[in-house]
Enzyme design. Structure first.
Site, PDB file in Angstrom:
ATOM      1  N   LYS A   1     -93.846 -62.937 -45.431  1.00 46.43           N
ATOM      2  CA  LYS A   1     -93.191 -61.882 -46.428  1.00 46.43           C
ATOM      3  C   LYS A   1     -94.037 -61.880 -48.007  1.00 46.43           C
ATOM      4  CE  LYS A   1     -90.634 -58.858 -48.186  1.00 46.43           C
ATOM      5  NZ  LYS A   1     -88.877 -58.981 -48.321  1.00 46.43           N
TER       6      LYS A   1
ATOM      7  N   LYS B   1     -90.957 -60.697 -59.695  1.00 47.67           N
ATOM      8  CA  LYS B   1     -90.298 -61.789 -59.258  1.00 47.67           C
ATOM      9  C   LYS B   1     -91.192 -62.097 -57.934  1.00 47.67           C
ATOM     10  CE  LYS B   1     -86.938 -60.865 -56.072  1.00 47.67           C
ATOM     11  NZ  LYS B   1     -87.308 -61.610 -54.888  1.00 47.67           N
TER      12      LYS B   1
ATOM     13  N   THR C   1     -85.898 -62.525 -50.684  1.00 51.99           N
ATOM     14  CA  THR C   1     -87.190 -62.900 -50.770  1.00 51.99           C
ATOM     15  C   THR C   1     -87.440 -63.969 -51.697  1.00 51.99           C
ATOM     16  OG1 THR C   1     -87.760 -60.533 -50.505  1.00 51.99           O
ATOM     17  CG2 THR C   1     -89.483 -62.074 -51.441  1.00 51.99           C
TER      18      THR C   1
END
Length: 1378
Positions: free
Chosen positions: A496, A564, A418
């Site tokens: 995403k 993150k 990711t």
């Protein structure tokens, strides 16, 4: 006076009309007041009566439902000139539906009390949105207990799910506030995500389609985004009102000094939306304001031509190019699962990770390993990168020994980490600069570790068409859902990113909402249950809040992951100039959690930020509840007993057999007259199907096996069932996997195995209800009764099982836990108790028929009637062609086949009364309940039980020699005790020994169980009955030790304790076999069963023997004994002739034989299978008699015949009082016999006949029980001219003693002719003392020479036995033993 079926409505809306309709259907009369004519017209059409004022609406009503939007309405509606209180009766109850604050509601309650109305219920009512409650009313009601009780019938008629909070007005309002908080934040987060996604180049509808089926979904996103994109208005949904309500929530938080940063930010955004002055403000106007402010039109973007990401994926996969060698970089939790799955999909995979143990694991799994990224990339067609962040991705590609330089020309790279879309775009350019035609596919994944290993991830991929075709086969192998997003590299990461934006916000919002609920004083678990059915729910709320409630932050996805991921959102929002204030605040909350040291905790631990700031705790383990309160809170049972209908349907549907695969023998706890098979070859199954039973059991004992063996076994049995059923005409079957009612066993492995053979079912039925064991399922939570409390199953000893432990008590969550997330809790359906009790079998059938194919459905139940209702509905559904696989406890089986309860079976029912052997009790179960039951058994029956403790240390942990020695010791002792007619307890040592893993624990269990099998196999004596404690123990003993292949379930020895009779092929055909589950019954249960079945020694008293003789008109012989041969002679004769007898010890014999002689007599009497007692004869010394009273005799003779009458009375009374205090019979002598006995001689001149008058006085003064008389009888030999008994005197003595209930005893019976003996019996003699003839027989036998002392003993015993047997026939006692 009010009518108890009239409901008054004050204020009506659309929900009110639906409520009124439900009330009318339930037999209530409704009347209402409302100013809106259209709504009132609808009310009238339902059969309601129109009222002119609130006062009229309250008149005659027992229940008044008041709709109120603000506190300003209180005076006019409730207390005004024509207010409700003017018309209502003091006993009526007001049910308030409002948006006013809790403080105002409490103020209203106080004011009502002042005017005499004490019943006010605050409620929050809405229509559920979950699968199980979609469109049905959910009500949370709060108020005083008495008020709730009054309102209960109306509330139950309205709703499908009722939550009650007693003693707290305003709780309904507080719950509404929390739901509005969630709705407000979710709405603004949905706007943020759609604007950022659209600006990033993703088509709005594609974004919606993917995320509405992903972890970022919420009810608001799924239902409001289409309205945002289409511009449709939402009826009765005013943005201004919503903003005002959220303002009230913030005011409440301020008053409580509780921070709501996410809501405060959302509120400001919504206020901004209200700045558009276009009349009615709603979501559509909110979108317009944002579009105008940001200069982006998501509505226009949504009208652009779209495409199907799924279809693109199908095209890519079908045209994908073959891959020979894959390099895989990053073997962390997700990466390892992905890489090993690729190995299993026949790809050649070379792996690399900086962590050496991961490389070793991968090599052990069959993979190749490299020492550097470059090494794994050399000669690879494709490299998959699954590292933590962008810096690591850069390093493995371009750092020292990086992958990019080593990759062959034309190779492909799949980046599944990711990362930000911008990073992917830059990465693609940099790879192009390598001039090696390297192809990059941006393919972030989601789904977790389990799905990674199973190849069922969701992958959102983007890249050039060529790159996608080169990687299609690998992407397909790793995914269950594969989406291809147009727009080139970065588009997949953009989708995403939007999903992570929403997921992160929803987790932080869930934390804010639950912590606020805790600060409001709400029960957080109930709050969770309510919200999951409301419009405030989200995927993350339902998934993460259980972690908060359990205070379990085992990381599935850590706080630092969202630090993150939301940082990526912040950077991308800056790049695209799209403000994301909600996401930014959520990011700060995760940062706060990380800064506090919780970064590696599960992301749900963000709630700790709120808890630490405000001093609250969200944690709320399910409480233990008072059983009576829970059962009383449920609706009344379905009024009709469906059992007769079930029997009728069963006979009509006779071709359908219920085949129960029982994972241990305890599943027969609720049935009777059913066969159990312990073999499952096709021939046996055909034979069983040909009998056309409605049910039969197959004992698998799979709970004792490893998961792999259990799966193999279930598949094998199901294949044989299928073959056998096809071989019999017109036969069908339903398979039940009977499991433990405390949720232990191989789930989901066994159902998966069955389905793999039998094919997909319409639904799996999960039903662990078991009344006899105290197992209830209420509101999807499974409880175990402990005395008067219901304890959530996940908090009991059973959930700590070394092999089958679990945490969840909610069965939906239990399914998710046991399937390791494969089946989420939200996808599990359930049948509520409300549906069972209100809708009956037809509603059950309708519900089951509506389930999507392959569903899992939980059955709630709190009574046998509930179970029967479900069973009847299930049969109806089966008759419509539905197929079910059932995982249930025992109660379901009896309900499904319509078995009616049978009273517990007793030894008499199986003709066991005359069987005198000892019973065998074998205990192997280790659950704490069993240990407590064994302790109680020993405490209550330790005096009659022989206990053999088997050392688990020796049989499971030591050498084979130690094991064999322990097994032999136990078997030999058991054989000895059983032959001695002793009930024998064979119990494993109680210290639980477990392994380091579930499989090791199962292996130890196997060693213990197999040792018990070996012990029982070596026991040759046929037990009176066998009781096996514990499921594994009872199964192994039946099949392996006793070699049974089938058994008949006779019934139950105790509720929940099955009783079998073993088949003719077994080692002990017909022996009752009691299968006692480890987890059933209270602490006394085991002792109770053993008391009923044990070969309890009937402790006969001498008085019992003489009373029976009186009733039967015979006499009992009292035989003097001196040694073991004499004792054995009396017992052997008594048993052979089935006669009662008395073992009699003279003082001289006691002097020589001592206590061992007494003990020998007592033991022989106890072990005899005929009534025998032990008597002390001729106690002429007070000191001696006082000592004798402590030795265990059943009766004593006080011999004061040598004293004067007065002295005799004093002496005898003294001993009589002492003996009677010990419940001993007392015999005494009046008169004196001449003759010699045991070296004591009374001369003729000393002899005295018994005087009747003195005897009467003697009896009255001493309270003796038996009188030894002198009527011419003598000790020893009679003179040559024969005995001269005064029978007239005996007749007079009998007349007197019979009036007083005193037994007559005649000493000196040796040598009396048969005719005189018979006449004495006719004249009332009930005990004859016999000594001389027996003694003479003994002495005579010694005159014949014998080879060995053993032969001497044998000869003496037989000689005495013959004399004794003759006397028993003479006295008439032969054949009289009872």
């Amino acid at each position: 006076m009010e009518s108890n079926n009239v409901v008054g409505f004050i204020g009506l809306d659309d929900l009110s009309l639906e409520m009124a309709s439900l009330l009318v259907q339930s037999g209530f009369l409704v009347q209402g007041y409302e100013l809106s004519e259209p709504i009132m017209d609808g009310f009238l059409k339902l059969g309601g009566a129109k009222c002119a004022s609130p006062m009229d609406a309250g008149r005659g009503a027992a229940y008044i439902i008041v709709l109120m939007y603000s506190a300003d309405q209180v005076d006019s509606i409730i207390f005004g000139k024509e207010g409700a209180v003017k018309g209502m009766h003091k006993d009526s109850v007001i049910i308030l539906r409002s948006t006013i604050s809790p403080a105002e509601i409490q103020k209203l309650g106080k004011h009502l009390t002042e005017v005499g109305i004490t019943s006010l219920v605050d409620s929050h009512m809405f229509k559920g949105v979950s699968k199980s409650l979609n469109g049905k009313f959910v009500v949370t009601a709060s108020g005083r207990k008495e008020a709730i009780a009054k309102a209960h019938s109306v509330l139950c008629a309205i709703c499908e799910k009722l939550n009650i909070i007693e003693c707290e007005l305003g709780a309904g309002s507080k719950i509404r506030m929390v739901i509005e908080l969630l709705e407000g934040i979710h709405l603004v987060a949905s706007l943020e995500s759609m604007f950022l996604g659209t600006q990033s180049g993703i088509h709005p509808w594609i974004l919606y389609d993917i995320i509405s089926n992903a972890a970022g979904s919420s009810w608001i996103f799924t239902n409001r985004v289409p309205q945002m994109l289409s511009g449709d208005r939402i009826p009765n949904h005013s943005l201004n009102t919503f903003v005002e309500n959220l303002g009230f929530v913030l005011d409440m938080a301020t008053s409580l000094r509780f921070p709501l940063p996410l809501l405060a930010t959302a509120h400001q955004q919504l206020i901004h939306g209200c700045s558009c002055k276009s009349g009615e403000n709603d979501v559509a106007t909110l979108v317009k304001v944002w579009e105008k402010t940001l200069g982006i039109s998501i509505t226009d973007a949504s009208k652009a031509e779209s495409y199907s990401p799924n279809q693109l994926a199908d095209q890519i996969v079908t045209t994908s190019k073959p891959i020979k060698r894959i390099g895989f970089i990053g073997l962390g939790a997700m990466g390892f699962g992905m890489a090993t799955h690729l190995l299993g999909s026949n790809f050649c995979v070379v792996g690399y990770d900086v962590y050496e143990p991961s490389l070793s694991r991968f090599a052990n799994a069959g993979g190749l390993v490299g020492k550097t990224p470059a090494e794994v990339s050399k000669d690879a067609d494709l490299v998959v990168i699954m590292v933590t962040n962008e810096a690591q991705a850069n390093e493995v590609l371009f750092g020292d020994a990086g992958s990019a330089s080593a990759l062959p020309v034309g190779a492909s790279i799949i980046l599944s980490s990711t990362v930000s879309p911008g990073f992917v775009t830059q990465l693609e350019r940099r790879l192009q600069d390598e001039s090696k035609d390297l192809k990059l596919v941006d393919a972030p994944v989601s789904g977790g570790v389990k799905k990674a290993a199973d190849g069922t991830l969701t992958i959102i991929a983007s890249g050039t068409d060529e790159a996608l075709k080169c990687t299609g086969s690998v992407l397909s192998a790793l995914s269950e859902k594969l989406y291809i997003i147009k727009g080139g590299c970065g588009s997949g990461s953009c989708v995403k990113m939007i999903n992570q934006l929403l997921a992160g916000v929803h987790i932080a919002t869930s934390a804010e909402a639950m912590a606020f609920g805790a600060r409001l004083g709400l029960n957080t678990r109930m709050l969770f249950d309510v919200i999951t059915n409301s419009e405030g729910t989200s995927w993350m709320f339902e998934n993460r809040v259980p972690h908060m409630l359990d205070n379990d932050y085992t990381p599935y996805s850590a706080i630092d992951i969202f630090v993150k991921d939301l940082d990526i959102v912040s950077r991308e929002s800056r790049f695209h100039n799209i403000p994301v204030p909600i996401s930014t605040i959520a990011h700060q909350q995760f940062l706060s959690g990380s800064a506090a040291g919780w970064g590696r905790y599960d992301d749900a631990a963000v709630v700790k930020v709120y808890e630490s700031l405000a001093g609250v705790k969200v944690e709320d383990k399910l409480p233990a509840l008072k059983k009576e309160d829970v059962l009383n809170s449920l609706p009344s049972e379905w009024p009709e007993d469906p059992v007769e209908d079930i029997c009728r349907l069963e006979s009509h549907y006779a071709s359908k057999v219920l085949v129960v695969l029982d994972d241990d023998p305890t599943g027969t706890q609720t049935v009777h007259d059913i066969e159990v098979l312990m073999e499952w070859n096709v021939e046996s199954l055909i034979d069983q199907f040909n009998k056309r039973p409605n049910c039969f059991f197959i004992l698998t004992n799979s709970r004792s096996l490893s998961s792999e063996k259990a799966v193999s076994l279930v598949k094998d049995i199901c294949r044989n069932i299928e073959v056998a059923a096809k071989s019999v005409d017109n036969i069908g079957y339903t398979v039940v996997l009977r499991g433990d009612s405390t949720l232990r066993g191989h789930f989901p492995e066994e159902p998966d195995a069955a389905v793999s053979v039998l094919g997909e079912m319409d639904a799996w039925i999960i039903c662990p209800f078991f009344l006899q064991g105290g197992r209830y399922t209420v509101e999807d939570i499974h409880y175990v009764a402990d005395s008067d409390r219901l304890v959530p199953a996940g908090q009991t000893e059973f959930s700590k099982d070394a092999a089958f432990g679990y945490k969840a008590s909610n069965l939906r969550e239990w399914v998710e836990e046991k399937t390791k997330g494969r089946i989420p809790a939200k996808n599990v359906a359930s049948i509520s108790i409300q549906l069972l009790r209100k809708g009956g079998p037809s509603a059950v059938c309708e519900h089951l028929c509506s389930l999507p194919k392959g569903s899992i459905c939980i059955v709630n139940a709190a009574s046998e009637r509930d179970m029967a209702v479900f069973a009847a509905g299930m049969i109806q559904a089966e008759m419509k062609g539905k197929l079910f696989l059932c995982r249930t406890a025992a109660s379901f089986v009896s309900a499904r086949i319509g078995i009616k309860p049978k009273t517990p079976i007793s030894p008499k029912d199986v003709k066991l009364n005359k069987e005198k052997n000892g019973g065998l009790i074998v205990v192997g179960s280790y659950v704490p309940k069993t240990t407590k039951q064994v302790e109680e058994l020993r405490s209550q029956l330790g005096h009659i039980l022989k206990c053999i403790e088997v050392s688990v240390e020796k049989i499971a942990m030591k050498s084979l020699e130690d094991r064999e020695e322990e097994i032999n010791r136990a078997a030999e002792m058991a054989n000895m005790f059983l032959r001695a007619h002793k009930d024998t307890l064979l119990v494993t040592s109680r210290k639980l020994i477990t392994g380091n893993s579930p499989s090791e624990s199962l292996e130890i269990n196997f060693r213990v169980s197999s040792a018990l099998v070996d012990i029982v196999r070596r026991i040759n004596s046929r037990p009176r009955y066998i009781l096996a404690k514990g499921g594994i123990t009872s199964s192994d003993l039946a099949t392996k030790a006793l070699e049974a292949k089938r058994a008949q379930v006779v019934g139950q020895a105790l509720a929940g304790v099955p009783l079998w009779q073993l088949g003719p092929e077994s080692r002990h055909p017909g022996v009752p076999y009691i299968v006692f589950p480890g987890n059933v019954g209270d602490n006394n249960a085991l002792a109770e069963v053993v008391k009923n079945w044990a070969c309890l020694v009937k402790h006969w008293s001498t008085k019992d023997l003489l009373l029976n003789a009186e009733k039967g008109g015979y006499a009992v012989g009292a035989f003097n004994v001196y040694n073991l041969e004499g004792v054995e002679a009396v017992v052997a004769a008594a048993e052979a002739e089935k006669s009662p007898a008395i073992l009699q010890i003279h003082p001289s014999a006691l002097k020589q034989g001592g206590i061992p002689l007494v003990t020998c007599c007592i033991s022989a009497a106890e072990q005899s299978n005929v009534p025998i007692t032990v008597h002390f004869d001729h106690g002429s010394s007070k000191h001696e008699l006082v000592g004798v009273l402590e030795l265990g005799f059943d009766s004593v003779m006080v011999d004061g015949s040598h004293l004067s009458l007065k002295e005799n009375i004093v002496y005898t009374k003294y001993i009589s009082d002492l003996a009677h205090s010990k419940e001993m019979l007392v015999e005494a002598e009046l008169g004196r016999l001449s003759g010699t006995e045991d070296d004591l001689t009374v001369e003729d001149y000393e002899a005295k006949l018994t005087d009747v008058t003195q005897a009467r006085e003697f009896i009255d003064e001493t309270s003796i029980d038996a009188l030894a008389v002198c009527v011419g009888n003598v000790h020893g030999k009679y003179p040559a001219n024969g005995p001269n008994l005064r029978l007239e005197l005996l007749k007079d003595l009998h007349s007197m003693t019979s009036e007083k209930g005193i037994f007559l005893v005649l000493h000196g019976a040796s040598g009396l002719p048969r005719e005189i003996i018979k006449e004495c019996i006719n004249l009332g003699v009930r005990k004859f003392n016999v000594n001389t003839e027996v003694r003479n027989a003994y002495l005579e036998s010694l005159r014949s020479p014998k080879k060995d002392l053993i032969h001497v003993m044998e000869s003496a015993k037989e000689a005495m036995k013959a004399v004794i047997a003759e006397k028993m026939h003479l006295f008439g006692s032969a054949g009289k033993a009872v």
